[in-house]
Design a protein around this motif. Sequence first.
Motif, PDB file in Angstrom:
ATOM      1  N   GLU A 113     -16.078  19.898  25.749  1.00 54.94           N
ATOM      2  CA  GLU A 113     -17.212  20.555  26.392  1.00 54.94           C
ATOM      3  C   GLU A 113     -18.443  20.555  25.512  1.00 54.94           C
ATOM      4  OE1 GLU A 113     -16.699  24.203  28.514  1.00 54.94           O
ATOM      5  OE2 GLU A 113     -14.541  23.929  28.498  1.00 54.94           O
ATOM      6  N   LYS A 114     -19.580  20.828  26.136  1.00 55.61           N
ATOM      7  CA  LYS A 114     -20.856  20.873  25.425  1.00 55.61           C
ATOM      8  C   LYS A 114     -20.938  22.079  24.497  1.00 55.61           C
ATOM      9  CE  LYS A 114     -24.014  23.578  27.963  1.00 55.61           C
ATOM     10  NZ  LYS A 114     -25.401  23.624  27.943  1.00 55.61           N
ATOM     11  N   LEU A 119     -17.828  25.739  22.356  1.00 52.63           N
ATOM     12  CA  LEU A 119     -17.950  24.614  21.433  1.00 52.63           C
ATOM     13  C   LEU A 119     -16.604  24.315  20.790  1.00 52.63           C
ATOM     14  CD1 LEU A 119     -19.791  22.572  20.020  1.00 52.63           C
ATOM     15  CD2 LEU A 119     -20.174  24.285  18.252  1.00 52.63           C
ATOM     16  N   ASN A 120     -16.246  23.055  20.774  1.00 55.90           N
ATOM     17  CA  ASN A 120     -14.982  22.540  20.229  1.00 55.90           C
ATOM     18  C   ASN A 120     -13.773  22.845  21.101  1.00 55.90           C
ATOM     19  OD1 ASN A 120     -16.184  21.303  17.988  1.00 55.90           O
ATOM     20  ND2 ASN A 120     -16.235  23.260  16.919  1.00 55.90           N
ATOM     21  N   SER A 121     -13.984  23.421  22.274  1.00 52.87           N
ATOM     22  CA  SER A 121     -12.884  23.511  23.230  1.00 52.87           C
ATOM     23  C   SER A 121     -12.586  22.102  23.709  1.00 52.87           C
ATOM     24  CB  SER A 121     -13.271  24.379  24.425  1.00 52.87           C
ATOM     25  OG  SER A 121     -13.403  25.722  24.053  1.00 52.87           O
ATOM     26  N   ASP A 141      -8.948  26.465  23.922  1.00 48.74           N
ATOM     27  CA  ASP A 141     -10.017  27.349  24.377  1.00 48.74           C
ATOM     28  C   ASP A 141     -10.518  28.127  23.163  1.00 48.74           C
ATOM     29  OD1 ASP A 141     -11.664  29.312  25.434  1.00 48.74           O
ATOM     30  OD2 ASP A 141     -10.276  29.862  27.046  1.00 48.74           O
ATOM     31  N   THR A 142     -11.602  27.640  22.567  1.00 51.37           N
ATOM     32  CA  THR A 142     -12.096  28.279  21.349  1.00 51.37           C
ATOM     33  C   THR A 142     -12.672  29.667  21.627  1.00 51.37           C
ATOM     34  OG1 THR A 142     -14.217  27.143  21.560  1.00 51.37           O
ATOM     35  CG2 THR A 142     -12.547  26.103  20.162  1.00 51.37           C
ATOM     36  N   LYS A 143     -13.221  29.877  22.811  1.00 47.05           N
ATOM     37  CA  LYS A 143     -13.787  31.183  23.141  1.00 47.05           C
ATOM     38  C   LYS A 143     -12.693  32.255  23.151  1.00 47.05           C
ATOM     39  CE  LYS A 143     -16.745  33.508  26.484  1.00 47.05           C
ATOM     40  NZ  LYS A 143     -17.481  33.350  27.741  1.00 47.05           N
ATOM     41  N   ALA A 144     -11.530  31.920  23.705  1.00 48.75           N
ATOM     42  CA  ALA A 144     -10.408  32.871  23.767  1.00 48.75           C
ATOM     43  C   ALA A 144      -9.472  32.728  22.572  1.00 48.75           C
ATOM     44  CB  ALA A 144      -9.625  32.655  25.058  1.00 48.75           C
ATOM     45  N   ASP A 145      -9.782  31.808  21.659  1.00 48.99           N
ATOM     46  CA  ASP A 145      -8.929  31.538  20.496  1.00 48.99           C
ATOM     47  C   ASP A 145      -7.482  31.319  20.939  1.00 48.99           C
ATOM     48  OD1 ASP A 145      -8.294  31.088  17.834  1.00 48.99           O
ATOM     49  OD2 ASP A 145      -7.909  33.207  17.426  1.00 48.99           O
TER      50      ASP A 145
END
Length: 184
Positions: A113-114, A119-121, A141-145
Motif C-alpha cells: 500500500e501507499k 505504510l509497509n503493510s 497490517d502495520t497499523k494494527a501491528d
Amino acid sequence: LIVPVTAYKVALTQDVSFDADLGLWIWAYDVNVGAHGNYSVKLTAEIQGPDVIWTGSISKEGLFEDFVWFEGTSAINGESGSWTLYESFENPTPWLSTDWENSEVEGKADAVEKEGDNLNSSISYAATTTGDFNRSVVIVDTKADNTITVEWNSEDKTGRVKSFGHFQDDAFHCWDSQLQDVDC
C-alpha cells in the motif's frame, strides 16, 4: 474501486485495434458504472522486447480527462509482471503496487500500500505444487501491528490460519476438508 474494476472488466469484451503510428494496441470504449455515471476508458498495450507495457486511463466529462488509473508491465509469456494503481484524479499518487510471478511450478504476488497509516503493510500470495499446503496468503497490517498467515491445500480444501490480532495467540488454527474447525 468500483469504477476502475467495472471499467476494466468491460475491456475483456471489447474489440482491440492496433495503431501502427504509435505502435500500440488500444481498447477504447465508454462504460456506465451505475450511480457513478458514464466514463470513457482507454487501455493500451505496447510490446517492448519480452514485455508488454500497459496503461489504463479513464475520463469523466466535465470532471477529468485521461487520468492514468493504472500502469504496469507483464512478460509476453505471462509469467511475471508488476502493476501500480493510482489513488484518484484528485490525488494521482501510487496507491497500491504489486509484483507477481507465475509458472507451471509456482506463482506468487506481493502487493504494497501507499504511504500513510498503513505504510509497509503488504499482501503476499504464493502457489506451489509441493507440500501439504500449496497456497498461502500473508497479510501484514502495520497499523494494527498484526500479521495474518493463511495456508491451505487447493485440492482437498484443508488449511490453517494464524493471527495474533484475531486469536490472541501465535498458534495455527486449522480446518478440515469440510471447512470445519479441527485440532492442528
